[in-house]
Write a protein that holds these residues in place. Structure first.
Motif: not given
Lengths: 225, 219
Positions: A98-118, A154-161
């Motif tokens: 659960r920790f790593w799933a949240r890490f992907v969604d709350e940390q990696i995703y949020v930061t990675a969005m800026k790569v596309v958006g900036k 679980f984490v693999d499925i989430v990290a397909t992101l």
């Protein structure tokens, strides 16, 4: 046991990693479902009614009852159909997953969005920040075929992101965010994922997906001008 | 049983309070270790290297991070006769949804209310009230969010209650006037020993906030 018609419907979006992860879970469990493509720009009454709080996809409707938030949906699927478990059984392992799933969604995703958006310096900073986060994921993969261990979890499925969204933006953005020299484990993991039939079946087709990302990036750029 | 349970925490944290309440509810003996967030201890950095944040629950040497993950972990490890989550998958999903909602939508606005000024603060206040009203609507006329039993969503939200006084003062509004049922719920929760033990007095928080602002460099 009384016979019951299981009606499973997914309100989703073909290019959304959050929607696709639910499809992966349903497919892993061998569950038939009806997919309803949603227009985010023009939200349907069913979507607004099913997720009045966030008004977002994905929403799973099980016998008409809605469940929202992709991580909540994944756990619901695992709780309801207990074969082919996605989450580990041990409470500690579950907590780590659960920790790593949240890490992907709350940390990696949020930061990675800026790569596309900036653009320019801001983009460079976002690339750096994303790599710092990915280094943690890289460490987790040492000695493992999947984030879940020997098999997809679980984490693999989430990290397909990361595997099929973040890494696909590289082509569009023209920046190697996840170079293989820096992230050999992640690259190995992506190859392992692509060997899994369910994954191949459930990720967006590459060509169309790249076009979509390109179009989104252009529209984000236009907004920031 | 030989369980060693340590909680790395920070007394005013509404997230740390969740884990405290959960441990108390299950009658788990734990070693509470107050952390200095402005001078992080080696154990904190070792046990939560990714976020370097509290609370951290350490069970027989193994760390669990993130407060709601800790609450579920506690529930699963020490089920006892008072589960925090219902056994029905759909109801469990609803509880987790609201826990996630509190994390995503309630905390942010509170920071603006005590930490910002003018328009930003007003926006935070407006948002906060809106989110509380959604929660109040979800509560309805039930005793607790899960019905008759105190559980996951109650644990997720109750820590915010001791911050209400300072938020009302900063934002110049009355939470009771906006959400009377929610206040009634909070008072019911406060009657529970686990909650009374785990939440600091409101006035302690109210006195603390100006000090906190100085420490983090906000006027």
């Amino acid at each position: 046991m009384a016979e019951r018609s299981e009606e499973v419907k997914l309100l989703g979006m073909w290019a959304s990693p959050f929607s696709r992860r639910v499809e992966i879970a349903l497919t892993l469990k061998g569950l038939p479902y009806e997919f309803s493509e949603q227009d985010i720009a023009n939200k349907s009454p069913l979507l607004l009614q099913s997720n009045p709080v966030h008004k977002m996809i994905p929403v799973l409707l099980h016998n008409g009852k809605p469940i929202s938030e992709s991580l909540v949906i994944l756990e619901y699927i695992d709780d309801t159909w207990q074969h082919n478990q996605i989450l580990p059984q041990d409470p500690y392992d579950k907590a780590i997953a659960r920790f790593w799933a949240r890490f992907v969604d709350e940390q990696i995703y949020v930061t990675a969005m800026k790569v596309v958006g900036k653009v320019g310096e801001e983009r460079d900073a976002a690339v750096e920040a994303t790599r710092d986060l990915l280094k943690l994921m890289e460490k987790e993969l040492v000695g493992k075929d999947f984030l879940g261990g020997e098999s997809l979890g679980f984490v693999d499925i989430v990290a397909t992101l990361v595997a099929f969204w973040l890494m696909r933006t590289e082509e569009v953005v023209g920046v190697k965010v996840v170079p293989v020299e820096m992230f050999p484990e992640i690259h190995r993991w992506v190859k392992n994922l692509l060997d899994v039939d369910v994954i191949k079946k459930c990720i967006p087709p590459e060509g169309e997906h790249l076009n979509y990302i390109r179009a989104r990036m252009d529209s984000l750029k236009l907004k920031s001008v | 049983m030989g369980d060693e349970v340590i909680l790395l925490d920070y007394w005013p944290s509404m997230f740390g309070m969740r884990t405290r309440v959960a441990l108390e509810e299950k009658n788990i003996k734990f070693d509470y270790r107050e952390q200095d967030l402005f001078n992080k201890s080696p154990i904190l950095l070792e046990m939560n290297p990714v976020h370097k944040k509290i609370p951290v629950l350490i069970h027989n040497g193994k760390p669990v991070c993130e407060s709601l993950i800790q609450v579920e972990y506690i529930d699963e490890t020490w089920p006892g006769d008072n589960p925090f989550l219902p056994s029905d998958p759909y109801q469990r999903a609803q509880a987790k949804f609201w826990g996630d909602f509190i994390d995503k939508k309630v905390y942010g606005p509170t920071r603006l209310i005590w930490g910002a000024k003018g328009e930003e603060q007003e926006a935070g206040t407006k948002e906060f009230i809106e989110m509380l009203k959604m929660l109040e609507s979800e509560l309805g006329d039930k005793t607790y969010f899960g019905g008759e039993t105190f559980g996951y969503v109650d644990i997720a939200l109750i820590g915010f209650y001791c911050w209400f006084d300072v938020l009302e003062k900063c934002g110049n509004f009355s939470i009771e006037a906006e959400c009377p049922k929610l206040i009634a719920w909070a008072k019911r929760c406060m009657k529970r020993e686990s909650v009374a033990k785990s939440l600091p007095d409101s006035d302690k928080i109210t006195k603390f906030v100006p000090e906190l602002k100085k420490k983090i460099g906000i006027e």
